[in-house]
Structures are given as structure tokens and as C-alpha cells.
Design a protein around this motif. Structure first.
Motif, PDB file in Angstrom:
ATOM      1  N   SER A 297       0.961  -1.250   0.092  1.00 56.92           N
ATOM      2  CA  SER A 297      -0.140   0.145  -0.105  1.00 56.92           C
ATOM      3  C   SER A 297       0.868   1.305  -0.178  1.00 56.92           C
ATOM      4  O   SER A 297       0.402   2.209  -0.625  1.00 56.92           O
ATOM      5  N   ALA A 298       1.849   1.300   0.631  1.00 65.70           N
ATOM      6  CA  ALA A 298       2.827   2.695   0.519  1.00 65.70           C
ATOM      7  C   ALA A 298       3.228   2.787  -0.586  1.00 65.70           C
ATOM      8  O   ALA A 298       3.108   3.824  -1.327  1.00 65.70           O
ATOM      9  N   ASP A 328       8.247  -6.295  -6.492  1.00 62.44           N
ATOM     10  CA  ASP A 328       7.881  -7.009  -5.152  1.00 62.44           C
ATOM     11  C   ASP A 328       8.780  -8.376  -5.280  1.00 62.44           C
ATOM     12  O   ASP A 328       9.864  -8.436  -5.638  1.00 62.44           O
ATOM     13  N   TYR A 398      12.540   3.542   3.060  1.00 63.48           N
ATOM     14  CA  TYR A 398      11.349   4.153   4.105  1.00 63.48           C
ATOM     15  C   TYR A 398      10.839   3.116   4.826  1.00 63.48           C
ATOM     16  O   TYR A 398       9.727   3.418   5.622  1.00 63.48           O
ATOM     17  N   ASN A 400       9.816   0.967   8.111  1.00 63.26           N
ATOM     18  CA  ASN A 400       9.932   1.126   9.418  1.00 63.26           C
ATOM     19  C   ASN A 400       9.815  -0.078  10.288  1.00 63.26           C
ATOM     20  O   ASN A 400       9.024  -1.009   9.690  1.00 63.26           O
ATOM     21  N   GLY A 443      11.198  11.039   6.518  1.00 61.84           N
ATOM     22  CA  GLY A 443      10.001  11.020   5.828  1.00 61.84           C
ATOM     23  C   GLY A 443       8.790  10.875   6.825  1.00 61.84           C
ATOM     24  O   GLY A 443       8.356  10.003   6.466  1.00 61.84           O
TER      25      GLY A 443
END
Ligand code: NAI
Length: 543
Positions: A297-298, A328, A398, A400, A443
Motif C-alpha cells: 500500500s505504501a 515485489d 522508507y 519502518n 520522511g
């Protein structure tokens, strides 16, 4: 704004909106009947802030500090926000991530004071009555969760309430949205977390999560009740699982003023990083080509907003999407891959590629964006491959938390020989590589959502559009000063977040007026409107 002011002095002290604690002066104490109820010497707000800082410094863990600050919020709202705004960068990790995650996990064991509105699914048919119990009648901003995907922690049921509370604190502390207009809401449709269901102290509805029609009908009832009771408000959906987040946004975004920060705020902050990176490289957005590691989704959210921004600068949307490719776990997404609907727009006509370095060599991206949740995938070969084809490669790991980051800044800078334009999802400290000092940017959505909230509130916007998030991204990038760019920092300094957010809010507000989405008349000075509306913690606002 009118506050309900209790007449009895004791009640004034017990109301967080009217309480000034030791800052009541002698005349107020006489008038309100507070003499004898407080230590005799009146103090200033600054003195109180210093005292809170001193008290916090004696606490040796962040959860205790979080609880101390929650207590402060429950007894003296002005002082709470004055403390937060005295050092927003320092307090953000205490009132929001990462500490709020632990607070949500332990919610049922540390619960101590009520805040916000809880809507259990058992209240079906009565949602309006429950919402009407909120004492403020002019609510402008609601942050609502159903607790299913709290940060990276999964289903925390009713414990998710920490998120709307913490997030709204940032709307106020980072952009000046007045706190009395904000309402945190938790929709409790049950939980699938068995540990919670078996915990005797669990405070939420003890049933598996409602799905399908009963869930959708409950959300509908909530939206309808909000529209009736708070017609000038905006609903921000927060930390819903994707299966609900995406359809809820799709269903309501053209009907009411609403947005989803996980989807739209995230994309906007990534785009902000790209705009600032282009200030370093001197290139145009439409000349960029991005390769995402991860196609969840990000990735798709960011890729779509970049594509729309490229389309605003002259490319066709199809052409723009073709410049944002996804890689992916199964390899490059091509038209022959097994695709989910939301991935389809980014599948390209290409032979299959199963190796990321090969994909970089074949597609020649100007930037790579890691949103795979898997650490270390931007290894030396990857960084060297992107650095070989770009003078200033954009490298954004990005994922996390920090332990999941696709690479560290040290790796990106050293393997690119100091040429990388770097930002990450999690914070990293400044570092020296090859004798040069670098300050990695984070970010963080906090650059976007408080400013978006402020602009919506000040203009009484009727809708929230993707264009508004593109405008926000540009405005964030404008806020990065040259000294920051010189050390590689592509986001504004968090210590200056309030000034940055007010600038971003003014830009968004101008756009809202330009697009005729505002519910109020356009003033001559839009930035002036934003600063006039911004909350400043001061006892002068209270009686
Ligand atoms: P998601 O679970 O929807 O997507 C992850 C994708 O990565 C999936 O499609 C998965 O198949 C793919 N993947 C897994 N292993 C892979 C591999 N070895 N190679 C290539 N792809 C692989 O998760 P979502 O929501 O998209 O988030 C992804 C990451 O981005 C998370 O770590 C999240 O914390 C981070 N994120 C950071 C943000 C920020 O810094 N502002 C905002 C949003 C997300």
C-alpha cells in the motif's frame, strides 16, 4: 469560542480548559473563590513550563513520561500544549511514535482518565446519542481509528485510542489547530487479538471483529451522525487495516471532507522528499523515474501521487505511471505478473526480471524507494548500480522501524561515494562519511497532516483532494533551507515544525480557495488568516 465556565472555584481548578494551576493571579483567586486552594505564590506560565521540564527529567522511562504528560493534559490543557510547543521535536516521540505504541499495547493496564469518544458496535442505532455526549458542540476535526492496524503493532482493539489522542495533540502542537475543536474517536467493532480477548483487564468489546455489512453500516452511521452534529468538521481515518482503509476512503472522499493520513499523508511526505531532492540535483520531476522495492500500500500510494504530480507538470497520467515501477518479492511487476487491482496501473510491458540490481540496470531509475518491510535489501550492489547511472541518485529506504530500513545512511553515503540524496522512514543521527558531514532526513508524516488539518479548519474546506497533498509536498520542500540541503537534509528541521506547518497550511489554503473548495470567503491575506486562527497556548484565552 465559548467555554463552559464552572462558577465554583474548585470546579474551575478541576476543568483542564479553565485550570491555570499556580498561575491564577491574586485577583482571579479572590474572584473565583480559589484562595486557600493553591499554594499562595502565583507563578507565570513560563515558570510552570520549567517546572514540568524538571519533573520530566526525573522520570527514567518514556512510558512514565507519556503518562505524566497525559495527566497534565487531563488537568491543565494550556500548560500541556505550552510544554509540547516549547520543544516539539523533543516531545513528539513521547506523545506520539514510538512511545504511543507501547501505551496502546498496555492501554487496558494503564488506563487512568477518559478522553475522546468510544463507539462500541453494541451502540448501533445510538451513535449520534453517544457522540452528542461530547461537551464541545463545535467540533471541526475528528481523528478516528478502529484499532486494527496500530502503527506496525497490528490489532490492538480499543487500545488504539492512544493514536487519535496522540495524533490530535500533534495537530495542535505542530500546526496550531485549536485543541477544543478536536475529537479523538475509537470505533470498537471487537478484536481478533486473542491475547486481548483473554486478558481479564481488556476494556473493549469482547468479540471477533465485525466484518462486511455490519461493519460498513456502523461506519455509515458514524459518518451520518458526524455530519448532523458537526457539519463543519473533517474526519481523518487512522490506522485502519487496508481492507477497510481503502474502501472507506473511496466511499466518502467525494461526499464529505475526509482523508486518510496513512495513505495520502504518507504519499505526500515522500513526494516532499523528492521535490527537495530535485532542488539538490537541479532536475525536473518529469525527468525522474522511480523503482520501488515492495508493491504494497505504501508503494502504490506514493507511486500514484508522484504520477499525479508528474501529470500536473505535463505528462499524461499513463506516461507518468510508467515512470513509477514496482518490484515485489516475485520480481518486477509486468503486465504478465499476477497482480492485485491496486498494483495494475504500475505494471509495465517488460520481460520478467527477478533481480533488483538487474531491474535497476534495465529501467535506469533516478531513484529507488524501499517500502518492502525487509531490512538490508539496498545492499552494496544495489547502491552501486543506482550510483553508476546517476550523478545524484535518490535513495529512500522508507521501511519502518529502524531495524527494517533497507539500508543505513552510512551505507548509502559510503557506497555512493557521498553522492546519494538520502531520506529514511525512521530517524538516523547525523554522521560523517569520507570527511563530510551528513544529516539524514526522516520522511515523517508530521510534516504534512497537522498543516493539512490547519488549512482545512481555517478555510472550512468541503473536500480533501490529492492535489492538496501535492501542494503540501511542494510547500514542505520549499521550507528546507540551503544550509540543510548542503548537508543532505531534505526535510525541514523538526525543531521548527510550527513555522513550517503554518507556511504549508497557508499554501494549501490558497489552493483550497483557488479551487473554490472553501466554506469561508477568501481573505486578502491567506497566510494572515492561518496565523490568526492558530492556537497559541496562553491563559489569556481562558477566563
Ligand atoms: P505492505 O505489507 O502493504 O507492503 C510491503 C510489500 O513489500 C508487499 O507487497 C510485500 O510483498 C513486499 N515485499 C516483502 N518482501 C519483499 C522482498 N524481499 N522484496 C521485494 N518486496 C518485498 O506494507 P506497507 O504499508 O506498504 O509498508 C511498507 C513499509 O513502508 C513498512 O515498513 C512501513 O513502515 C513503511 N512506511 C513508511 C512510511 C514513512 O516513512 N513515512 C509510510 C508508510 C509506510
Amino acid at each position: 469560542m465559548t467555554l463552559n465556565i464552572p462558577t465554583a472555584g474548585y470546579a474551575v481548578l478541576r476543568n483542564p480548559q479553565t485550570n491555570k494551576g499556580t498561575a491564577f493571579n491574586e485577583e482571579e483567586r479572590r474572584k473565583l473563590g480559589l484562595e486557600g486552594l493553591l499554594p499562595p505564590v502565583p507563578t507565570s506560565l513560563d515558570h510552570q513550563i520549567a517546572r514540568i521540564h524538571a519533573q520530566l527529567s526525573t522520570l527514567d522511562n518514556d512510558l512514565l513520561k507519556y503518562l505524566f504528560l497525559s495527566d497534565l493534559q487531563a488537568r491543565n490543557e494550556t500548560l500541556y500544549y505550552a510544554v509540547l510547543m516549547s520543544d516539539p521535536a523533543g516531545f513528539m516521540p513521547l506523545v506520539y511514535t514510538p512511545t504511543v505504541g507501547e501505551a496502546c499495547q498496555k492501554f487496558d493496564h494503564i488506563f487512568h482518565s477518559a478522553r475522546g469518544i468510544y463507539l462500541p458496535i453494541s451502540a448501533k442505532g445510538h451513535v449520534k446519542r453517544l457522540l452528542n455526549n461530547w461537551p464541545e458542540k463545535d467540533v471541526r476535526f475528528l481523528v478516528v481509528t478502529d484499532g486494527e492496524r496500530i502503527l506496525g503493532l497490528g490489532d490492538l482493539g480499543v487500545g488504539g485510542m492512544g493514536i487519535p489522542i496522540g495524533k490530535l495533540a500533534l495537530y495542535t502542537a505542530c500546526a496550531g489547530v485549536p485543541p477544543e475543536l478536536c475529537l479523538p474517536v475509537t470505533i470498537d467493532v471487537g478484536t481478533n487479538n486473542t491475547a486481548l480477548l483473554e486478558d481479564p483487564l481488556y476494556l473493549g468489546v469482547r468479540q471477533p471483529r465485525a466484518r462486511g455489512e455490519p461493519y460498513d453500516a456502523f461506519i455509515d452511521e458514524f459518518v451520518e451522525a458526524v455530519r448532523e452534529l458537526f457539519p463543519r468538521s473533517c474526519i481523518q481515518w487512522e490506522d485502519f487495516a487496508n481492507i477497510n482503509a481503502v474502501p472507506i476512503l473511496a466511499k466518502y472522499r467525494d461526499r464529505i471532507c475526509t482523508f486518510n493520513d496513512d495513505i495520502q499523508g504518507t504519499a505526500s511526505v515522500a513526494l516532499a522528499g523528492i521535490y527537495a531532492a530535485l532542488r539538490i540535483s537541479g532536475q525536473k520531476l518529469t525527468d525522474q523515474r522511480f523503482l520501488f522495492l515492495g508493491a504494497g500500500s505504501a508503494a502504490t500510494g506514493i507511486a500514484e501521487l508522484i504520477s499525479q504530480a508528474m501529470a500536473m507538470e505535463g505528462l499524461s497520467l499513463k506516461e507518468a505511471r510508467g515512470r513509477n515501477s514496482l518490484f515485489d518479492i516475485t520480481g518486477l511487476l509486468t503486465s504478465s505478473s499476477k497482480l492485485m487491482d491496486f498494483q495494475r496501473p504500475f505494471a509495465i510491458e517488460h520481460q520478467p526480471i527477478g533481480d533488483f540490481v538487474q531491474a535497476i540496470k534495465a529501467l535506469r531509475p533516478t531513484g529507488i524507494i524501499g517500502v518492502s518491510t525487509v531490512p538490508k535489501l539496498f545492499d552494496q550492489k544495489v547502491i552501486e548500480a543506482i550510483s553508476e547511472i546517476n550523478e545524484r541518485p535518490i535513495i529512500f529506504p522508507y521501511s519502518n522501524p529502524t531495524s527494517r530500513s533497507e539500508c543505513t545512511p552510512e551505507e548509502a553515503y559510503s557506497w555512493s561515494k557521498g553522492r546519494a540524496i538520502f531520506a529514511s522512514g525512521s530517524p538516523f543521527p547525523p554522521l560523517i562519511v569520507g570527511g563530510k558531514r551528513f544529516v539524514p532526513g526522516q520522511g515523517n508524516n508530521v510534516y504534512i497532516f497537522p498543516a493539512m488539518g490547519m488549512a482545512i479548519y481555517a478555510t472550512e474546506a468541503r473536500r480533501v483532494t490529492d492535489e492538496m497533498f501535492i501542494v503540501a509536498a511542494k510547500a514542505v520542500a520549499e521550507q528546507v533551507d540551503q544550509d540543510s540541503l548542503d548537508v543532505g537534509l531534505i526535510y525541514p528541521q523538526q525543531s521548527k515544525i510550527l513555522a513550517s506547518s503554518l507556511h504549508v497550511a497557508a499554501r494549501i489554503a490558497e489552493h483550497i480557495f483557488d479551487r473554490e473548495l472553501a466554506g469561508v470567503r477568501r481573505p486578502d491575506d491567506v497566510a494572515g488568516l492561518i496565523s490568526k486562527k492558530a492556537y497559541v497556548p496562553s491563559y489569556d484565552r481562558s477566563p
